[in-house]
Scaffold this motif. Sequence first.
Motif, PDB file in Angstrom:
ATOM      1  N   THR A   3       0.833  -1.197   0.000  1.00 21.58           N
ATOM      2  CA  THR A   3       0.000   0.000   0.000  1.00 21.58           C
ATOM      3  C   THR A   3       0.873   1.253   0.000  1.00 21.58           C
ATOM      4  O   THR A   3       2.067   1.191   0.291  1.00 21.58           O
ATOM      5  N   ASP A   4       0.230   2.386  -0.309  1.00 22.87           N
ATOM      6  CA  ASP A   4       0.946   3.656  -0.215  1.00 22.87           C
ATOM      7  C   ASP A   4       0.907   4.146   1.231  1.00 22.87           C
ATOM      8  O   ASP A   4       0.423   3.450   2.117  1.00 22.87           O
ATOM      9  N   ARG A   5       1.368   5.354   1.480  1.00 25.11           N
ATOM     10  CA  ARG A   5       1.446   5.883   2.848  1.00 25.11           C
ATOM     11  C   ARG A   5       0.077   6.044   3.505  1.00 25.11           C
ATOM     12  O   ARG A   5      -0.034   6.038   4.720  1.00 25.11           O
ATOM     13  N   GLU A   6      -0.964   6.193   2.688  1.00 20.98           N
ATOM     14  CA  GLU A   6      -2.319   6.345   3.220  1.00 20.98           C
ATOM     15  C   GLU A   6      -3.042   5.005   3.360  1.00 20.98           C
ATOM     16  O   GLU A   6      -4.203   4.960   3.729  1.00 20.98           O
ATOM     17  N   GLY A   7      -2.376   3.910   3.009  1.00 15.53           N
ATOM     18  CA  GLY A   7      -2.978   2.588   3.132  1.00 15.53           C
ATOM     19  C   GLY A   7      -3.773   2.133   1.920  1.00 15.53           C
ATOM     20  O   GLY A   7      -4.465   1.123   1.974  1.00 15.53           O
ATOM     21  N   THR A  66      -0.833   3.688  -9.050  1.00 18.18           N
ATOM     22  CA  THR A  66      -1.338   4.189  -7.770  1.00 18.18           C
ATOM     23  C   THR A  66      -2.859   4.125  -7.667  1.00 18.18           C
ATOM     24  O   THR A  66      -3.408   4.445  -6.613  1.00 18.18           O
TER      25      THR A  66
END
Length: 115
Positions: free
Chosen positions: A36-40, A65
């Motif tokens: 996942t990215d930094r925001e989940g 993304t």
Amino acid sequence: MRNIPVNLSGYKLIVTEAPVMKTRKTDDGRAEEVVTDREGVALFVVSLMSKAQGEKGEEIKVTLTTDPTAQGDDFEFGSLVELIGATVSPYSFKNDRGETVSGIAFKAQGLKPVG
């Protein structure tokens, strides 16, 4: 330098492996977990053959993304596509054997069909 914009307009991009959710092996190597990215938010990955007129093609893996199928598009083997907001980032790290591994990673905001 990270997330360097890249212009692939002179290339045909052909799907060689359909987009799937990006995963990696857990530390114990027994299972896979979703990346996942930094925001989940889950990331996706697609394999493409990139080929310019008169040149030999190169297969690249691109991290996406957003979910490329969220708009109802189907990206099968052989589909011509275009990357939305494509970037590259150089990387370099030492692997488990102490060897330095370097390269570039492709990333894009999305994927859309051509034609």
